[in-house]
Design an enzyme around this catalytic site. Structure first.
Site, PDB file in Angstrom:
ATOM      1  N   ASP A 159      49.472  48.754  73.001  1.00 19.71           N
ATOM      2  CA  ASP A 159      48.114  48.293  73.256  1.00 19.71           C
ATOM      3  C   ASP A 159      47.397  49.485  73.881  1.00 19.71           C
ATOM      4  OD1 ASP A 159      45.726  47.304  74.131  1.00 19.71           O
ATOM      5  OD2 ASP A 159      46.582  45.596  75.235  1.00 19.71           O
ATOM      6  N   VAL A 160      46.480  50.083  73.131  1.00 19.99           N
ATOM      7  CA  VAL A 160      45.860  51.331  73.600  1.00 19.99           C
ATOM      8  C   VAL A 160      45.022  51.138  74.863  1.00 19.99           C
ATOM      9  CG1 VAL A 160      45.833  52.419  71.309  1.00 19.99           C
ATOM     10  CG2 VAL A 160      43.801  51.168  72.097  1.00 19.99           C
ATOM     11  N   TYR A 194      28.928  49.327  69.763  1.00 13.31           N
ATOM     12  CA  TYR A 194      29.794  50.167  68.914  1.00 13.31           C
ATOM     13  C   TYR A 194      29.247  51.599  68.877  1.00 13.31           C
ATOM     14  CZ  TYR A 194      32.397  51.773  64.777  1.00 13.31           C
ATOM     15  OH  TYR A 194      33.214  52.484  63.907  1.00 13.31           O
ATOM     16  N   LYS A 212      31.141  55.043  70.197  1.00 11.12           N
ATOM     17  CA  LYS A 212      31.423  56.165  69.305  1.00 11.12           C
ATOM     18  C   LYS A 212      30.705  57.433  69.770  1.00 11.12           C
ATOM     19  CE  LYS A 212      34.394  54.120  66.739  1.00 11.12           C
ATOM     20  NZ  LYS A 212      35.800  54.552  66.758  1.00 11.12           N
ATOM     21  N   THR A 224      36.671  49.533  53.444  1.00  8.24           N
ATOM     22  CA  THR A 224      37.701  49.044  54.366  1.00  8.24           C
ATOM     23  C   THR A 224      37.332  47.641  54.859  1.00  8.24           C
ATOM     24  OG1 THR A 224      36.486  49.929  56.228  1.00  8.24           O
ATOM     25  CG2 THR A 224      38.167  51.368  55.296  1.00  8.24           C
TER      26      THR A 224
HETATM   27  N1  LIG Z   1      35.838  51.522  58.178  1.00 11.33           N
HETATM   28  C1  LIG Z   1      34.729  52.231  58.318  1.00 11.33           C
HETATM   29  O1  LIG Z   1      33.809  52.135  57.482  1.00 11.33           O
HETATM   30  C2  LIG Z   1      34.585  53.159  59.511  1.00 11.33           C
HETATM   31  C3  LIG Z   1      33.466  53.988  59.576  1.00 11.33           C
HETATM   32  C4  LIG Z   1      33.323  54.849  60.661  1.00 11.33           C
HETATM   33  C5  LIG Z   1      34.304  54.882  61.652  1.00 11.33           C
HETATM   34  N2  LIG Z   1      35.382  54.070  61.561  1.00 11.33           N
HETATM   35  C6  LIG Z   1      36.388  54.172  62.633  1.00 11.33           C
HETATM   36  O2  LIG Z   1      37.631  54.515  62.047  1.00 11.33           O
HETATM   37  C7  LIG Z   1      38.693  53.937  62.788  1.00 11.33           C
HETATM   38  C8  LIG Z   1      39.607  53.149  61.869  1.00 11.33           C
HETATM   39  O3  LIG Z   1      38.863  52.124  61.224  1.00 11.33           O
HETATM   40  P1  LIG Z   1      39.493  51.197  60.077  1.00 11.33           P
HETATM   41  O4  LIG Z   1      38.427  50.946  59.083  1.00 11.33           O
HETATM   42  O5  LIG Z   1      40.794  51.742  59.640  1.00 11.33           O
HETATM   43  O6  LIG Z   1      39.687  49.847  60.889  1.00 11.33           O
HETATM   44  P2  LIG Z   1      40.916  48.802  60.859  1.00 11.33           P
HETATM   45  O7  LIG Z   1      40.426  47.568  61.514  1.00 11.33           O
HETATM   46  O8  LIG Z   1      41.455  48.702  59.447  1.00 11.33           O
HETATM   47  O9  LIG Z   1      42.005  49.530  61.755  1.00 11.33           O
HETATM   48  C9  LIG Z   1      41.904  49.622  63.150  1.00 11.33           C
HETATM   49  C10 LIG Z   1      43.291  49.419  63.720  1.00 11.33           C
HETATM   50  O10 LIG Z   1      43.205  49.534  65.153  1.00 11.33           O
HETATM   51  C11 LIG Z   1      44.128  48.608  65.685  1.00 11.33           C
HETATM   52  N3  LIG Z   1      43.808  48.249  67.075  1.00 11.33           N
HETATM   53  C12 LIG Z   1      42.743  47.535  67.509  1.00 11.33           C
HETATM   54  N4  LIG Z   1      42.848  47.325  68.829  1.00 11.33           N
HETATM   55  C13 LIG Z   1      44.010  47.920  69.237  1.00 11.33           C
HETATM   56  C14 LIG Z   1      44.668  48.026  70.491  1.00 11.33           C
HETATM   57  N5  LIG Z   1      44.163  47.487  71.617  1.00 11.33           N
HETATM   58  N6  LIG Z   1      45.837  48.711  70.533  1.00 11.33           N
HETATM   59  C15 LIG Z   1      46.360  49.257  69.406  1.00 11.33           C
HETATM   60  N7  LIG Z   1      45.777  49.185  68.193  1.00 11.33           N
HETATM   61  C16 LIG Z   1      44.610  48.511  68.117  1.00 11.33           C
HETATM   62  C17 LIG Z   1      44.014  47.389  64.765  1.00 11.33           C
HETATM   63  O11 LIG Z   1      45.142  46.528  64.896  1.00 11.33           O
HETATM   64  C18 LIG Z   1      43.878  48.030  63.397  1.00 11.33           C
HETATM   65  O12 LIG Z   1      45.115  48.159  62.728  1.00 11.33           O
HETATM   66  C19 LIG Z   1      38.044  53.085  63.882  1.00 11.33           C
HETATM   67  O13 LIG Z   1      38.013  53.831  65.096  1.00 11.33           O
HETATM   68  C20 LIG Z   1      36.644  52.871  63.353  1.00 11.33           C
HETATM   69  O14 LIG Z   1      35.730  52.629  64.386  1.00 11.33           O
HETATM   70  C21 LIG Z   1      35.548  53.223  60.506  1.00 11.33           C
END
Ligand SMILES: NC(=O)c1ccc[n+]([C@@H]2O[C@H](COP(=O)([O-])OP(=O)(O)OC[C@H]3O[C@@H](n4cnc5c(N)ncnc54)[C@H](O)[C@@H]3O)[C@@H](O)[C@H]2O)c1
Length: 261
Positions: A68-69, A161, A165, A196
């Site tokens: 848990d981060v 959010y 970021k 995603t």
């Molecule tokens: N998907 C997009 O379009 C997008 C765009 C810009 C930035 N991002 C960023 O990229 C990163 C990854 O996004 P993604 O699309 O793969 O999302 P996702 O939801 O598929 O993956 C995020 C992961 O973080 C894990 N997580 C959440 N809370 C946690 C905790 N307390 N401890 C450990 N793990 C935890 C989740 O279980 C999940 O597997 C994120 O930081 C997101 O903000 C995503």
């Protein structure tokens, strides 16, 4: 069709061979693609995610750890275990993150605020805190922090959010300044709208509706489509590898040109 990832597995250069990589959010879409690409390029990868999150199919070179981060004891324990099993980390990728609920600032609760800042900001800081000492000892390391295009520009849908970021972007620059003299590089990565689950969720909860949301984030871009997770993973691979050895404190934007126009 063969993917680029498969092609690399079958004999092309291995750009992070011998390195130990820690990827948080490793069971998510972008963290998962990143973990697989780093492993295909020769890294021993620790994929860290929340207990109970289903892990993707097992992949050569990837070991799963629960964390848990937001919890320092959990982070310290995971880093201790993975370092004992795989070796001290050379690469840290902070991809764990959440989008949170949509709504203008005054509609959020204190709990909403704490939850999103704990995962998106405190999580990045805690992982850095517990991984960077080994990198300082080695006088080498690369940290890649997932920010977003929402860490570069404003928007009215998910203000908290954006705020988290933006914080990740500046923490990355401060850490780049502090750890550069020890051979440790820190960069932020700024994905645009990706194909995603997180992006679908964000579209569904948009106050203008999914269609208008996609049109706004994607339709007017120089490359008018969503990105695929592997297209982000290649950016991480570059920043994680020694190919980027003169790159620190930078912002790698991979967004189909969203922020360019
Ligand atoms: N998907 C997009 O379009 C997008 C765009 C810009 C930035 N991002 C960023 O990229 C990163 C990854 O996004 P993604 O699309 O793969 O999302 P996702 O939801 O598929 O993956 C995020 C992961 O973080 C894990 N997580 C959440 N809370 C946690 C905790 N307390 N401890 C450990 N793990 C935890 C989740 O279980 C999940 O597997 C994120 O930081 C997101 O903000 C995503």
């Amino acid at each position: 069709m063969e993917t680029a990832t498969q092609a690399h597995r079958e004999g092309t250069p291995r750009r992070v061979a011998g390195k130990v990589a820690v990827v948080t959010g490793g069971r998510g879409d972008l963290g998962g693609a990143t973990a697989r690409l780093l492993a295909d390029h020769g890294a021993r990868v620790a994929s860290l995610d929340r207990a109970g999150t289903p892990a993707p199919a097992s992949h050569p070179g990837i070991t799963e750890y629960d964390v848990d981060v937001t919890d320092e004891a959990s982070v310290a324990d995971a880093v201790r275990r993975l370092s004992a099993e795989l070796g001290a980390p050379d690469i840290l990728v902070n991809a764990a993150g959440i989008i949170g609920a949509a709504g203008a600032s005054h509609t959020a609760t204190v709990e909403d605020f704490d939850v999103i800042f704990n995962v998106n900001v405190k999580g990045v800081w805690l992982l850095t805190k517990h991984v960077v000492p080994a990198m300082i000892e080695k006088q080498a390391g690369s940290i890649v922090n997932f920010s977003s295009i929402h860490g570069l520009t404003g928007g009215r849908n998910v203000p908290l959010y954006h705020a988290t970021k933006g914080a990740v972007r500046l923490l990355s620059k401060c850490d780049a300044a502090a750890y550069g003299p020890y051979g440790v590089r820190v960069n932020s990565l700024h994905p645009g709208s990706m194909n995603t689950r997180m992006s679908r969720r964000s579209a569904e909860q948009s106050d203008i509706g999914p269609e208008a949301y996609y049109k706004q984030l994607v339709g007017g871009n120089p490359l008018p489509r969503q990105g695929e997770p592997e297209e982000i993973a290649y950016g991480v691979l570059y920043l994680a590898s020694d190919e980027s050895r003169f790159t620190t404190g930078s912002e790698l934007v991979i967004d189909g040109g969203y922020t360019a126009v």
